[in-house]
Design an enzyme around this catalytic site. Sequence first.
Site, mmCIF file in Angstrom:
data_model
loop_
_atom_site.group_PDB
_atom_site.id
_atom_site.type_symbol
_atom_site.label_atom_id
_atom_site.label_comp_id
_atom_site.label_asym_id
_atom_site.label_seq_id
_atom_site.Cartn_x
_atom_site.Cartn_y
_atom_site.Cartn_z
ATOM 1 N N ASN A 127 0.801 -1.234 0.000
ATOM 2 C CA ASN A 127 0.000 0.000 0.000
ATOM 3 C C ASN A 127 0.832 1.281 0.000
ATOM 4 O O ASN A 127 0.399 2.290 -0.534
ATOM 5 C CB ASN A 127 -0.996 -0.016 1.172
ATOM 6 C CG ASN A 127 -0.315 -0.169 2.505
ATOM 7 O OD1 ASN A 127 0.863 -0.519 2.583
ATOM 8 N ND2 ASN A 127 -1.051 0.092 3.565
ATOM 9 N N GLU A 183 4.885 -4.627 11.850
ATOM 10 C CA GLU A 183 3.804 -3.647 11.616
ATOM 11 C C GLU A 183 2.701 -4.391 10.894
ATOM 12 O O GLU A 183 2.793 -4.618 9.680
ATOM 13 C CB GLU A 183 4.325 -2.490 10.760
ATOM 14 C CG GLU A 183 5.320 -1.597 11.458
ATOM 15 C CD GLU A 183 4.730 -0.831 12.624
ATOM 16 O OE1 GLU A 183 3.495 -0.835 12.794
ATOM 17 O OE2 GLU A 183 5.518 -0.249 13.387
ATOM 18 N N CYS A 241 -3.425 0.254 6.945
ATOM 19 C CA CYS A 241 -3.499 -0.655 8.100
ATOM 20 C C CYS A 241 -4.176 -0.041 9.310
ATOM 21 O O CYS A 241 -4.884 -0.708 10.039
ATOM 22 C CB CYS A 241 -2.084 -1.064 8.481
ATOM 23 S SG CYS A 241 -1.008 0.351 8.694
ATOM 24 N N GLU A 269 7.781 2.011 14.656
ATOM 25 C CA GLU A 269 8.531 2.687 13.599
ATOM 26 C C GLU A 269 8.490 4.188 13.891
ATOM 27 O O GLU A 269 7.683 4.666 14.689
ATOM 28 C CB GLU A 269 7.907 2.380 12.227
ATOM 29 C CG GLU A 269 8.085 0.908 11.887
ATOM 30 C CD GLU A 269 7.983 0.578 10.412
ATOM 31 O OE1 GLU A 269 6.910 0.800 9.840
ATOM 32 O OE2 GLU A 269 8.979 0.071 9.847
#
Length: 484
Positions: free
Chosen positions: A153, A250, A284, A458
């Site tokens: 994505n 993630e 997400c 992150e």
Amino acid sequence: MITQPAASHFIDGEYVEDSSGTPINVIYPATGEIIGKVYSATPAIIERAIESGTKAQKAWARLSGTERGRVLNRAASIIRERNYDLSVLETYDTGKPISETLYADATSAADALEYFGGLAGSITGEHIPLPDGNWAYTRREPLGLCVGIGAWNYPTQIACWKGAPALACGNAMIFKPSEVTPLCALKIAEILIEAGLPPGLYNVIQGLGDVGATLVSEPRVDKVSLTGSVPTGRKVYASAASQMKHVTMELGGKSPLIIFDDADLENAVSGAILANFYSTGQICSNGTRVFVQRKIQDAFLKRLVERLGQAVIGDPQDEATNFGPMVSQRQLDIVLEYFEKAKSEGARLITGGKPIAGDGFFIEPTVFADVTDDMTIACEEVFGPLMSVLTFDAEKEVITRANATEFGLAAGVFTADLSRGHRMVDALDAGTCFINSYNDAPVEVPFGGVKMSGVGRENSKAAITHYSQLKSVFVRMDDMESPF
Ligand code: NDP
């Protein structure tokens, strides 16, 4: 047309081809046309990437942080200068409209390189005073060879969200993009070399999940950072754990977005649109379970439908378009199946619900109301433009329902009562929370999930701790004592 990267892989500072690997077609989601072809990495390509990364990392780690940071900053400037071309490429790779990619992809990659480039000189240990004039110090050292595995994505952004902190800390990285979007990371590798990164430190190799799996199980790899689904995360985490590797995971989500009846309705509708339809819902952290307090449900749905009528669906390379196709036929089919499940389980279709005729993978922005907690669309991550609207009455009730999921990536609250906003955030199980906002992801702020949504963070200073390790050094100033 696009300027295609020159070959499938980028290793040791140059493009490398090995056409004996499995061919992977690059498909433009807006038309279904094949616009390129790459080859999956063969064992020889994987070996070359590992060898060059391992070799280059040692010298890179010996540079000062400031020297490393300078390279990252140069790369960020080049990316900003080429933002338009990189955005066009991102749009070909993903189908996301250029009205998004101009602002959210290469620019976000440049932010990460600038931020971690700036931090690189400050990656230090600490001095720890001890009794009797003794002391210790810590050294923050790189991990070695890191592997980054990306979802489809945000291919440019993911390549840099992983690459920038890894390189800042003195590591090398091998990045494997999703086979659905193989192009953008190659351009990042090219730009890093142009900016002065020594060859071998950022290699990009293509492949399906098997190439990722080979990299994860390779003993010379010290860390794995994955952006992907929970099922893939489970496999990758287990494989990495067997060799005690560091990981960042993630993963997916089914995040709640809770709208109280005192919220500014227009802002809440904007938040819900952004949280479900930006990037055609392929994000997400999306707030896909929209809990609306009973009193305002009708007004919310009415305004939502009016606003969705303003979506400009069409050619993603046209700057006027603000809603593009799904990334692939496969993802389109998955979302259509969820539409059918929603209908068969009794959800009320408010708008959308159909594919859009044509060759591309277009689908209507879709809203279901009267969704209950046990319906499939309220439990599973759809990863497409499907908003589920659920009704609630009380604060305590909505907290329990919002938390009743295996995921914990994000959560949002719209309310005029800021005390309630903070109270809600305190009670919600999520790695990233938003009050009267949704889906902001500036590089300065940690990003990641709790529960099945992930491990580690992150961005921000927190990412440094995930790409480095501490060595403690004890220094004795007086004589040694020993029992005999
Ligand atoms: P997948 O989990 O299918 O794939 C992610 C990456 O892992 C791909 O590059 C894939 O390769 C690779 N892969 C697959 N199997 C293995 C394996 N056994 N070992 C190593 N690597 C493997 O996710 P998608 O690409 O479909 O992306 C969508 C998912 O990503 C969603 O669940 C979404 O929530 C999550 N995501 C999470 C984000 C976050 O930051 N938390 C951000 C963006 C997405 P290939 O596809 O080429 O086979």
